[in-house]
Design a protein around this motif. Structure first.
Motif, mmCIF file in Angstrom:
data_model
loop_
_atom_site.group_PDB
_atom_site.id
_atom_site.type_symbol
_atom_site.label_atom_id
_atom_site.label_comp_id
_atom_site.label_asym_id
_atom_site.label_seq_id
_atom_site.Cartn_x
_atom_site.Cartn_y
_atom_site.Cartn_z
ATOM 1 N N LYS A 136 91.898 114.186 5.811
ATOM 2 C CA LYS A 136 92.738 113.053 6.194
ATOM 3 C C LYS A 136 93.414 113.352 7.525
ATOM 4 O O LYS A 136 93.803 114.492 7.803
ATOM 5 C CB LYS A 136 93.784 112.774 5.125
ATOM 6 N N PHE A 137 93.562 112.291 8.319
ATOM 7 C CA PHE A 137 94.187 112.404 9.635
ATOM 8 C C PHE A 137 95.213 111.292 9.808
ATOM 9 O O PHE A 137 95.006 110.161 9.346
ATOM 10 C CB PHE A 137 93.127 112.324 10.739
ATOM 11 N N LEU A 138 96.279 111.634 10.488
ATOM 12 C CA LEU A 138 97.345 110.692 10.796
ATOM 13 C C LEU A 138 97.172 110.213 12.221
ATOM 14 O O LEU A 138 97.073 111.026 13.141
ATOM 15 C CB LEU A 138 98.706 111.371 10.642
ATOM 16 N N TYR A 139 97.075 108.904 12.392
ATOM 17 C CA TYR A 139 97.118 108.302 13.721
ATOM 18 C C TYR A 139 98.555 107.845 13.931
ATOM 19 O O TYR A 139 99.074 107.056 13.143
ATOM 20 C CB TYR A 139 96.217 107.074 13.818
ATOM 21 N N VAL A 140 99.183 108.352 14.972
ATOM 22 C CA VAL A 140 100.524 107.896 15.343
ATOM 23 C C VAL A 140 100.376 107.156 16.663
ATOM 24 O O VAL A 140 99.903 107.722 17.651
ATOM 25 C CB VAL A 140 101.517 109.069 15.492
ATOM 26 N N TYR A 141 100.740 105.877 16.636
ATOM 27 C CA TYR A 141 100.634 105.049 17.825
ATOM 28 C C TYR A 141 101.926 105.170 18.613
ATOM 29 O O TYR A 141 103.011 105.026 18.060
ATOM 30 C CB TYR A 141 100.364 103.590 17.443
ATOM 31 N N HIS A 142 101.793 105.467 19.911
ATOM 32 C CA HIS A 142 102.961 105.632 20.781
ATOM 33 C C HIS A 142 102.942 104.568 21.863
ATOM 34 O O HIS A 142 101.887 104.233 22.400
ATOM 35 C CB HIS A 142 102.947 107.012 21.453
ATOM 36 N N GLY A 143 104.115 104.099 22.200
ATOM 37 C CA GLY A 143 104.256 103.123 23.272
ATOM 38 C C GLY A 143 105.479 102.264 23.033
ATOM 39 O O GLY A 143 106.072 102.280 21.962
ATOM 40 N N SER A 144 105.835 101.537 24.034
ATOM 41 C CA SER A 144 107.071 100.756 23.922
ATOM 42 C C SER A 144 106.832 99.276 24.190
ATOM 43 O O SER A 144 107.684 98.595 24.726
ATOM 44 C CB SER A 144 108.121 101.302 24.883
ATOM 45 N N GLY A 145 105.676 98.790 23.811
ATOM 46 C CA GLY A 145 105.383 97.373 24.010
ATOM 47 C C GLY A 145 106.110 96.504 23.007
ATOM 48 O O GLY A 145 106.724 96.989 22.055
ATOM 49 N N LYS A 146 106.041 95.234 23.214
ATOM 50 C CA LYS A 146 106.684 94.259 22.329
ATOM 51 C C LYS A 146 105.626 93.594 21.461
ATOM 52 O O LYS A 146 104.492 93.374 21.886
ATOM 53 C CB LYS A 146 107.402 93.196 23.156
ATOM 54 N N MET A 147 106.012 93.246 20.253
ATOM 55 C CA MET A 147 105.131 92.488 19.373
ATOM 56 C C MET A 147 104.965 91.095 19.971
ATOM 57 O O MET A 147 105.928 90.526 20.493
ATOM 58 C CB MET A 147 105.755 92.375 17.978
ATOM 59 N N PRO A 148 103.766 90.523 19.902
ATOM 60 C CA PRO A 148 103.573 89.167 20.424
ATOM 61 C C PRO A 148 104.466 88.165 19.683
ATOM 62 O O PRO A 148 104.605 88.245 18.463
ATOM 63 C CB PRO A 148 102.105 88.874 20.153
ATOM 64 N N THR A 149 105.066 87.253 20.419
ATOM 65 C CA THR A 149 105.907 86.235 19.797
ATOM 66 C C THR A 149 105.151 84.928 19.620
ATOM 67 O O THR A 149 105.479 84.145 18.746
ATOM 68 C CB THR A 149 107.182 85.990 20.626
ATOM 69 N N ASP A 150 104.154 84.701 20.431
ATOM 70 C CA ASP A 150 103.334 83.496 20.339
ATOM 71 C C ASP A 150 102.369 83.635 19.161
ATOM 72 O O ASP A 150 101.729 84.682 18.982
ATOM 73 C CB ASP A 150 102.563 83.325 21.660
ATOM 74 N N GLU A 151 102.262 82.591 18.348
ATOM 75 C CA GLU A 151 101.416 82.644 17.151
ATOM 76 C C GLU A 151 99.957 82.952 17.487
ATOM 77 O O GLU A 151 99.309 83.744 16.810
ATOM 78 C CB GLU A 151 101.519 81.334 16.370
#
Length: 107
Positions: free
Chosen positions: A3-18
């Motif tokens: 098993k491996f852990l993927y850790v996503y790094h970054g400081s983006g914003k979640m999309p607000t537009d549907e």
């Protein structure tokens, strides 16, 4: 399989537009579909973290390399896990990366 852990790094914003949110979900679901049974835990995005440093100092902005989310997969070895991560949708944004670490089973 390990098993491996993927850790996503970054400081983006979640999309607000549907439509953007749906496109992002479609990209992730497509990638998970490609990985198939290798996905042990699809994980989730995470909110802004705090980092506790030596001496008890706290960084409130997620630190120098903020975590954006995680996934747990199974792979033959770390090189296989790296190959599987190369198509991760988060990598379309140059501000993001995927850290990959083996999960060491205890006991």
């Amino acid at each position: 399989m390990a098993k491996f852990l993927y850790v996503y790094h970054g400081s983006g914003k979640m999309p607000t537009d549907e439509a953007e949110r749906q496109a992002a979900m479609d990209a992730w679901n497509g990638w998970y579909g490609k990985l198939g049974s290798a996905v042990v835990d699809g994980g989730n995005p995470v909110g802004m973290s705090k980092t506790v440093l030596p001496g008890g100092r706290v960084e409130n902005n997620g630190g120098s390399n903020p975590t954006a989310g995680y996934t747990i997969i199974e792979a033959e070895d770390i090189d296989d896990a790296v190959d599987k991560a190369k198509d991760c949708p988060i990598l379309k944004d140059p501000g993001f990366s995927v850290e990959i670490a083996p999960i060491i089973e205890m006991g």
